[in-house]
Motif scaffolding. Structure first.
Motif, PDB file in Angstrom:
ATOM      1  N   ASN A 186     -14.647  43.159 -38.060  1.00  0.00           N
ATOM      2  CA  ASN A 186     -16.116  43.840 -38.140  1.00  0.00           C
ATOM      3  C   ASN A 186     -16.509  44.425 -39.549  1.00  0.00           C
ATOM      4  OD1 ASN A 186     -18.653  44.482 -37.629  1.00  0.00           O
ATOM      5  ND2 ASN A 186     -18.290  45.236 -35.276  1.00  0.00           N
ATOM      6  N   THR A 187     -15.492  43.998 -40.544  1.00  0.00           N
ATOM      7  CA  THR A 187     -15.759  44.715 -41.811  1.00  0.00           C
ATOM      8  C   THR A 187     -17.029  44.150 -42.414  1.00  0.00           C
ATOM      9  OG1 THR A 187     -14.351  42.925 -43.044  1.00  0.00           O
ATOM     10  CG2 THR A 187     -13.284  44.934 -42.259  1.00  0.00           C
ATOM     11  N   ALA A 188     -17.466  44.622 -43.762  1.00  0.00           N
ATOM     12  CA  ALA A 188     -19.078  44.365 -44.066  1.00  0.00           C
ATOM     13  C   ALA A 188     -18.999  42.740 -44.590  1.00  0.00           C
ATOM     14  CB  ALA A 188     -19.275  45.098 -45.117  1.00  0.00           C
ATOM     15  N   ASP A 189     -17.372  42.290 -44.861  1.00  0.00           N
ATOM     16  CA  ASP A 189     -17.543  40.758 -45.554  1.00  0.00           C
ATOM     17  C   ASP A 189     -16.784  40.173 -44.503  1.00  0.00           C
ATOM     18  OD1 ASP A 189     -14.789  41.961 -45.478  1.00  0.00           O
ATOM     19  OD2 ASP A 189     -14.307  41.444 -47.328  1.00  0.00           O
ATOM     20  N   SER A 190     -17.018  40.205 -43.311  1.00  0.00           N
ATOM     21  CA  SER A 190     -16.296  39.379 -42.221  1.00  0.00           C
ATOM     22  C   SER A 190     -17.482  38.409 -41.917  1.00  0.00           C
ATOM     23  CB  SER A 190     -16.123  40.330 -40.869  1.00  0.00           C
ATOM     24  OG  SER A 190     -17.304  40.890 -40.523  1.00  0.00           O
ATOM     25  N   GLU A 191     -16.993  37.236 -41.128  1.00  0.00           N
ATOM     26  CA  GLU A 191     -17.853  35.998 -40.588  1.00  0.00           C
ATOM     27  C   GLU A 191     -18.806  36.924 -39.548  1.00  0.00           C
ATOM     28  OE1 GLU A 191     -18.560  33.087 -41.424  1.00  0.00           O
ATOM     29  OE2 GLU A 191     -17.053  32.987 -43.198  1.00  0.00           O
TER      30      GLU A 191
END
Length: 290
Positions: A186-191
């Motif tokens: 759930n990171t900012a750069d995740s799908e």
């Protein structure tokens, strides 16, 4: 498709809409704790967002709001939410059989979009974000604040899931998107987050003219076919609990067509045990961490 607001005073109320509210809080020392990062101006900076969320009153009169920019929007009454390809619906029901929330379950995690009544002036999301952070911290979550396209996003690591809360202030409404995913997903750069932000950019809010108190959830109204299916499943469940008849599977309804004719999602199913959600002032984990 998009037009000017019908009322000039609405535009006047929106002037300076995303200017930072003043605060007396002291600056933090730069760590990730929300209490110390909460009032940094950078977290309220709004970038150039290509899209919504849109106010239904801003769209051309007579426009079909279910026709989104990249596909079909699911009409849930107060919000119209685009369905990602391959997503499924999960409807959260109250004990009386009424819908309380509709979750979009994707291969990467769960996304929930809901609208709330808000004042004409901006700033409700900033207050709600602070309350959410405090509630999550009281539930022993690790909480931080990050900067996203619409400003601050609250990120929480919990034992069961990583949670991200994205909020957008509108004219007399606020949209909150809850993103729940596995640890590290759930990171900012995740799908997952990219999908959630794409959904928000094409969401439409129908606030209505009712004088609801601020922070009141705007009602969720299911499409007729789905509402009938869930009502039948709820009645079967009640009868089964009373020992009247054995539980039968809910009748299946055709799934709505997605972009390029693909199936958007199978029919939603009523949960085996309807759960009572707590109000906006309740525990964030109990509201949104399920």
């Amino acid at each position: 498709m998009f037009g000017r607001r019908k009322k000039k005073e609405a535009e006047d109320d929106r002037s300076g809409f995303f200017e930072d509210a003043e605060t007396d809080a002291a600056a933090g020392d730069g760590d990730a704790d929300y209490e110390e990062a909460d009032y940094e101006d950078d977290y309220d900076a709004v970038t150039e967002v290509d899209g919504g969320p849109y106010d239904a009153d801003d769209l051309e009169s007579g426009a079909d709001l279910t026709v989104g920019e990249v596909g079909t929007r699911l009409d849930l009454g107060s919000v119209l939410v685009p369905m990602p390809q391959g997503a499924q619906l999960q409807v959260e029901m109250a004990p009386d059989g009424s819908p309380q929330a509709v979750h979009l379950v994707t291969q990467h995690g769960r996304i929930t979009v809901a609208a709330y009544a808000a004042p004409k002036s901006p700033g409700q999301w900033r207050e709600v974000a602070g309350d959410l952070a405090e509630s999550l911290r009281n539930d022993n979550a690790t909480v931080s604040v990050e900067s996203g396209p619409w400003g601050r996003e609250v990120f929480a690591v919990t034992p069961n899931a990583d949670l991200r809360f994205i909020g957008v202030d509108g004219y007399r409404w606020m949209v909150r998107c809850v993103v729940a995913g596995p640890s590290g997903g759930n990171t900012a750069d995740s799908e997952l987050v990219a999908t959630a932000r794409a959904i928000l950019r094409d969401t439409v809010v129908k606030r209505g003219n009712e004088p609801n108190p601020v922070r009141t959830p705007l009602p969720v109204v299911l499409p007729e076919a789905l509402a009938q299916q869930l009502a039948a499943a709820h009645q079967q469940q009640l009868a089964q609990q009373q020992g009247a008849v054995p539980q039968q599977p809910a009748p299946q309804q055709p799934a709505p067509a997605g972009p390029q004719g693909e199936q958007q999602a199978p029919p939603a199913e009523a949960p085996a045990q309807p759960q009572q959600r707590r109000g906006e002032s309740g525990s964030a984990m109990q509201q949104l961490g399920r």
